[in-house]
Write an enzyme that holds these catalytic residues in place. Structure first.
Site, mmCIF file in Angstrom:
data_model
loop_
_atom_site.group_PDB
_atom_site.id
_atom_site.type_symbol
_atom_site.label_atom_id
_atom_site.label_comp_id
_atom_site.label_asym_id
_atom_site.label_seq_id
_atom_site.Cartn_x
_atom_site.Cartn_y
_atom_site.Cartn_z
ATOM 1 N N LYS A 244 -11.868 -1.929 7.832
ATOM 2 C CA LYS A 244 -11.291 -2.944 9.064
ATOM 3 C C LYS A 244 -11.544 -2.748 10.389
ATOM 4 C CE LYS A 244 -8.005 -2.964 5.463
ATOM 5 N NZ LYS A 244 -7.854 -4.137 4.625
ATOM 6 N N ASP B 170 -1.298 6.683 6.390
ATOM 7 C CA ASP B 170 -2.592 5.758 6.180
ATOM 8 C C ASP B 170 -2.721 4.696 7.341
ATOM 9 O OD1 ASP B 170 -4.026 3.783 5.073
ATOM 10 O OD2 ASP B 170 -2.812 3.323 3.342
ATOM 11 N N TRP C 109 0.695 -1.201 -0.033
ATOM 12 C CA TRP C 109 0.019 0.094 0.016
ATOM 13 C C TRP C 109 0.895 1.147 -0.013
ATOM 14 C CZ3 TRP C 109 -4.524 -0.997 -1.807
ATOM 15 C CH2 TRP C 109 -5.109 -2.202 -1.766
#
Length: 359
Positions: free
Chosen positions: A195, A171, A102
């Site tokens: 999540k 992030d 990511w």
């Protein structure tokens, strides 16, 4: 019904109490005779939901008044582009710490928009650790430093965040709300909800107001952070149901004792699964170095692909769902986010011990 032990990496487990409350209100929310999904986003009934979610986030994460909280769409992937579009001027450079797929994607998008550089990376070791050894004092051309706080694919997590003299952007999609953090250490935090925050569909952005003032006004209106801050995230139709679910999850966090209790329980859950790995005499091999292990995503491999396949098939028979590892790492991954109960981790650890004895 017999609910699964859900170890999916995202979308992932939601608290049962949250699902039950949403179910009870699904057809008639607060006496409106409508579902939350049917409410106008301009109505008072929805306005209360929207602002409640924002206020709960502010309370639980202790977000100072010097920050704005935004509810956006497009997941972390849109933030990869929005951040450099707003905060990476031509004369500056965005710096990245690479810790997984990511952060690589965030770097790739920023590189399309402006100058970038990698200040630290663990790519050479297939992202088995967090690279803490770097300095930012002499980065006079820096627009910001970007990190990914938890790496779902590789199972690593920052245990301490860098102290830096340049804007710090994180992030936090896969570990926000899982532990206590000092929001003031960051200039911008972003997180896809799927999540720990709720279902997919809403992205939370926590941004320092003085950074917000520096946003580039020449990007398209919908991609300007100021647009959403000025309109309380109601410039366009927001993901109303996802924000409603976010507010229910935040209420649940409060009833569970807030972040201190959530963090303690997450550590206990992770210790149970890691103990099963460490006591397996090498049958299960962890991907992450011990000092970089994630409390959210436990990654490990077995002696062969054949055994891995058997493990996954037998686990599914035991109602242990979503344990497949990512293709770039292989093996298995147990994502043990906030809503995954302690019981699920105990069940998994027992299954791992039993499987090892047989094989």
């Amino acid at each position: 019904m017999n609910r699964a032990y859900n170890f999916n990496a995202g979308p992932s487990a939601l608290p049962l109490a949250v699902l039950e409350k949403a179910q009870s209100e699904l057809l008639n929310f607060n006496g409106t005779g409508m579902s939350v999904m049917e409410l106008s986003h301009r109505s008072q009934a929805y306005d209360e939901v929207h602002n409640k979610a924002k206020q709960l986030l502010k309370e639980i994460l202790r977000v100072p008044d010097s920050y704005d909280i935004l509810f956006l769409q497009g997941g972390a992937s849109l933030q990869f582009a929005m951040i450099p579009m707003n905060f990476l001027p031509q004369e500056k450079k965005a710096y990245f710490v690479l810790t997984g797929s990511w952060s690589e994607k965030a770097l790739k998008e920023a590189s399309k928009i402006g100058k970038t550089d990698v200040i630290a990376s663990s790519k050479e070791a297939n992202y088995t650790y967090i690279p803490y050894d770097f300095q930012t004092e002499n980065l006079h051309d820096a627009a910001y430093l970007h990190i990914t706080s938890n790496n779902t694919i590789f199972g690593t997590q920052w245990k301490k965040f860098p102290k830096t003299n340049i804007p710090l952007i994180a992030d936090m999609s896969s570990d926000i709300l899982s532990r206590e953090i000092n929001v003031e250490q960051f200039d911008l935090i972003y997180a896809g909800a799927q999540k720990n925050l709720g279902p997919s569909g809403v992205t939370v952005v926590i941004i320092r107001k003085d950074l917000l003032e520096k946003a580039n006004n020449y990007v398209p209106t919908i991609l300007n952070y100021q647009t959403h801050a000025n309109k309380n995230s109601l410039y366009n139709t927001p993901p109303t149901f996802a924000i409603y679910m976010l507010s229910l999850v935040l209420e649940w966090v409060q009833t569970e004792g807030g972040l201190p209790k959530i963090e303690q329980r997450n550590k206990e859950k992770a210790e149970i699964v890691y103990r099963a790995i460490d006591e397996s005499e090498g049958f299960y091999k962890p991907h992450a170095h011990q000092d970089s292990r994630s409390n959210m995503n436990v990654t490990f491999t077995l002696p062969s692909k054949e055994l891995t396949q058997q493990f996954l098939e037998k686990a599914k028979e035991q109602n242990l769902i979503g344990l497949n590892g990512h293709r770039s790492v292989g093996g298995c991954r147990a994502s043990i986010y906030n809503a995954v109960p302690l019981e699920a981790c105990e069940k998994l650890a027992q299954f791992m011990a039993d499987f090892r004895k047989k094989h």
